[in-house]
Every structure is written in C-alpha cells, then in structure tokens.
Motif scaffolding. Structure first.
Motif, PDB file in Angstrom:
ATOM      1  N   GLY A  19      73.430  40.316  71.261  1.00 54.97           N
ATOM      2  CA  GLY A  19      72.323  39.872  70.418  1.00 54.97           C
ATOM      3  C   GLY A  19      71.256  40.937  70.280  1.00 54.97           C
ATOM      4  N   ARG A  24      65.151  46.538  76.561  1.00 54.56           N
ATOM      5  CA  ARG A  24      63.943  46.530  75.729  1.00 54.56           C
ATOM      6  C   ARG A  24      63.667  47.970  75.303  1.00 54.56           C
ATOM      7  N   GLU A  31      65.721  47.529  60.111  1.00 56.94           N
ATOM      8  CA  GLU A  31      66.854  46.661  59.823  1.00 56.94           C
ATOM      9  C   GLU A  31      68.181  47.389  60.000  1.00 56.94           C
ATOM     10  N   ALA A  42      68.752  47.698  63.774  1.00 54.95           N
ATOM     11  CA  ALA A  42      69.153  46.402  64.330  1.00 54.95           C
ATOM     12  C   ALA A  42      70.604  46.096  63.990  1.00 54.95           C
ATOM     13  N   PHE A 101      62.534  46.387  70.124  1.00 52.77           N
ATOM     14  CA  PHE A 101      63.892  45.858  69.974  1.00 52.77           C
ATOM     15  C   PHE A 101      64.309  45.255  71.303  1.00 52.77           C
ATOM     16  N   GLY A 147      67.152  41.408  68.650  1.00 53.75           N
ATOM     17  CA  GLY A 147      65.954  40.907  67.987  1.00 53.75           C
ATOM     18  C   GLY A 147      64.971  42.048  67.890  1.00 53.75           C
ATOM     19  N   PHE A 148      64.144  42.031  66.841  1.00 52.18           N
ATOM     20  CA  PHE A 148      63.145  43.094  66.750  1.00 52.18           C
ATOM     21  C   PHE A 148      61.890  42.581  66.062  1.00 52.18           C
ATOM     22  N   GLY A 149      60.800  43.272  66.327  1.00 55.29           N
ATOM     23  CA  GLY A 149      59.505  42.927  65.736  1.00 55.29           C
ATOM     24  C   GLY A 149      58.506  43.994  66.109  1.00 55.29           C
TER      25      GLY A 149
END
Length: 92
Positions: free
Chosen positions: A85, A59, A71, A74, A19, A87-89
């Motif tokens: 903001g 991070r 989800e 996030a 994240f 973002g995640f992956g």
C-alpha cells in the motif's frame, strides 16, 4: 572548530511530500522502495522504517515536485514488488 551553520528556508521552499508505504517485511523491501525513489530522482529529506506486525512501515519525506510527479512516484511505488500500500500527502 567552526560555529554551526544554519540555513533558513523561506516557507515556499519548505514544501515537502510525505509518502507512507506498507511493504512485506523482507530483507530487500526497503532497498526496493529506495531504488524507486532514486530512479524517480526525488530529493529525500527524511526516512524511517519500522516493522508493524508482518509488514514494514516506511515513511519517506521528499521535496515537493508537484502533483503530477507525486502521483507518478506513488504509482511506481505501488507497482514495486513487496509493496502492499502507498499513501501520500503534505507534511504536517
């Protein structure tokens, strides 16, 4: 002194989510983000935070708990005060 202990994980046990959070660079921004992660009962594996201009780049690397849980985390992080903001992956 004892010998160092090494624990080898199987590849399926190593799945982690990454994240990336951008927050205002305020004294409590990191604690707010970590509070959300704690309430969501994540298992934090790595953490870094560094100022980038007027923001704080955070991070978080956590154990994978599935797409739905990622989800939700996030979404909760994005709703956190100071967060600009999220973002995640997957961890590369």
């Amino acid at each position: 002194m004892g010998a160092p202990v090494s624990l080898e994980l199987k590849p399926e046990d190593e799945k982690r989510r990454l994240f990336l959070v951008t927050a205002d660079d305020t004294p409590d921004a990191l604690m707010r983000v970590l509070g959300v992660a704690s309430v969501q009962q994540t298992r934090l594996r790595a953490l870094s935070a560094a100022p980038e201009g007027q923001h704080l780049a955070i991070r978080l690397e956590i154990d994978d708990q599935g797409d739905a849980r990622a989800e939700v985390l996030a979404s909760r992080l994005a709703a956190c005060p100071s967060v600009r903001g999220v973002g995640f992956g997957w961890r590369a």
